[in-house]
Design an enzyme around this catalytic site. Sequence first.
Site, PDB file in Angstrom:
ATOM      1  N   GLY A 162       0.870  -1.185   0.000  1.00 37.49           N
ATOM      2  CA  GLY A 162       0.000   0.000   0.000  1.00 37.49           C
ATOM      3  C   GLY A 162       0.900   1.226   0.000  1.00 37.49           C
ATOM      4  CB  THR A 244       6.511  -0.328  11.098  1.00 38.41           C
ATOM      5  OG1 THR A 244       6.401  -0.594   9.696  1.00 38.41           O
ATOM      6  CG2 THR A 244       7.950  -0.073  11.465  1.00 38.41           C
ATOM      7  NE  ARG A 246      -2.862  -2.089  14.100  1.00 37.90           N
ATOM      8  CZ  ARG A 246      -2.459  -0.853  13.782  1.00 37.90           C
ATOM      9  NH1 ARG A 246      -1.172  -0.580  13.657  1.00 37.90           N
ATOM     10  NH2 ARG A 246      -3.352   0.115  13.620  1.00 37.90           N
ATOM     11  CD  GLU A 275       1.425  -2.439  20.282  1.00 37.65           C
ATOM     12  OE1 GLU A 275       1.715  -3.173  19.318  1.00 37.65           O
ATOM     13  OE2 GLU A 275       1.081  -1.266  20.162  1.00 37.65           O
ATOM     14  CG  HIS A 293       2.003   1.158  17.867  1.00 40.77           C
ATOM     15  ND1 HIS A 293       0.986   0.231  17.934  1.00 40.77           N
ATOM     16  CD2 HIS A 293       1.888   1.728  16.633  1.00 40.77           C
ATOM     17  CE1 HIS A 293       0.307   0.249  16.796  1.00 40.77           C
ATOM     18  NE2 HIS A 293       0.829   1.150  16.005  1.00 40.77           N
TER      19      HIS A 293
HETATM   20  C1  DGY Z   1      -1.907   3.236  12.463  1.00 37.95           C
HETATM   21  O1  DGY Z   1      -2.387   4.349  12.221  1.00 37.95           O
HETATM   22  O2  DGY Z   1      -2.507   2.198  12.214  1.00 37.95           O
HETATM   23  C2  DGY Z   1      -0.531   3.205  13.015  1.00 37.95           C
HETATM   24  O3  DGY Z   1      -0.268   1.982  13.593  1.00 37.95           O
HETATM   25  C3  DGY Z   1      -0.264   4.332  13.978  1.00 37.95           C
HETATM   26  O4  DGY Z   1       1.134   4.372  14.144  1.00 37.95           O
END
Ligand code: DGY
Length: 328
Positions: A162, A244, A246, A275, A293
């Site tokens: 994306g 970065t 989930r 988390e 996060h």
């Molecule tokens: C989101 O917006 O999904 C991100 O994880 C925020 O950092």
Amino acid sequence: MNIFVTRKIPQIGLDMLSRKGYKVDMGDFKVPPTKKDLVKYINKSAKKGIKYDALLTLLTDPVDGELLDIIGPQLKIVSNYAVGYNNINCEDAKKRGVVITNTPGGFSDCIAEHTVAMILGLTTRLSEADRFVRAGKYKGWDPMILIGTDISKKTIGILGAGKIGERVAMHLGKGFGMDVIYYDVKRNEVLENDYGAVYYDTPEQVIQKADFVSLHVPLLPSTTHLMNSERFAMMKQGAYLINTARGPVVEEKALVEALKSKKIAGAGLDVFEFEPKVSKELMKMDNVILTPHIASARESARNEMATLAAQNIIDTFEGRVAVGCVNV
Ligand code: DGY
């Protein structure tokens, strides 16, 4: 119109809502509220005669049919202040005619830059070196200490192409001379035409060929534990993993094993399977960078997210399809 903003977000978004004459209530939770906390707040408001027409949630707020029913049939929209919306049961919302929105786009560059920072941090051994100096271990220049790893001409494998994946390809392909390969359920022309990325039609092919695997997929049943022990076993010896996206996209137990056995050389994690709990084993490892996060934690990004989240509510109230709408 009454809006419940579950926790403090930048003022710019709150002002947009107030300027429209909406009544904004804000939760004062110091830590992410549970569903029970949210229900308590909503019931307390109902006792004062306040019924919410919109909910502005954070990515940690659990929203399902039960909560939506407690809020009542006047609820029109749940505007999530995040690009990911796995905290919301979209099917439950759809059945009740509630619009769900997210905040896509605005902060792709921050997350991509955080990914780059993690790769550079791991390969230059930046946080390890910082700890070394602070611990008083630096006794003079030594050609043999803290030897890092090159990234130029190495292969970055992007899973999830994306907007964020696109920016990662741009920074690492154009900026650092890495070869870019990727997998997604659908091909991305920008990645291929502008950044020379090569598409593979299975995630396994990317995992097998990449020196760095970077995750940019949403959390779905199909992406949960995308990185499991089988897939770690497929990675190149000495490769790196960056997450970065989930936490549950990575099976943490399998990651710990892959690191312990030195199958992979390191990992950069901004998100965690459980988390905010972080595995004690990961915390002990020097070749792992852990951040709380914060990949989108920039003033510009936070303001843009607040603006978008507010605009999604305004558009929905005024009968337009909100730009962040994800469930119609
Ligand atoms: C989101 O917006 O999904 C991100 O994880 C925020 O950092």
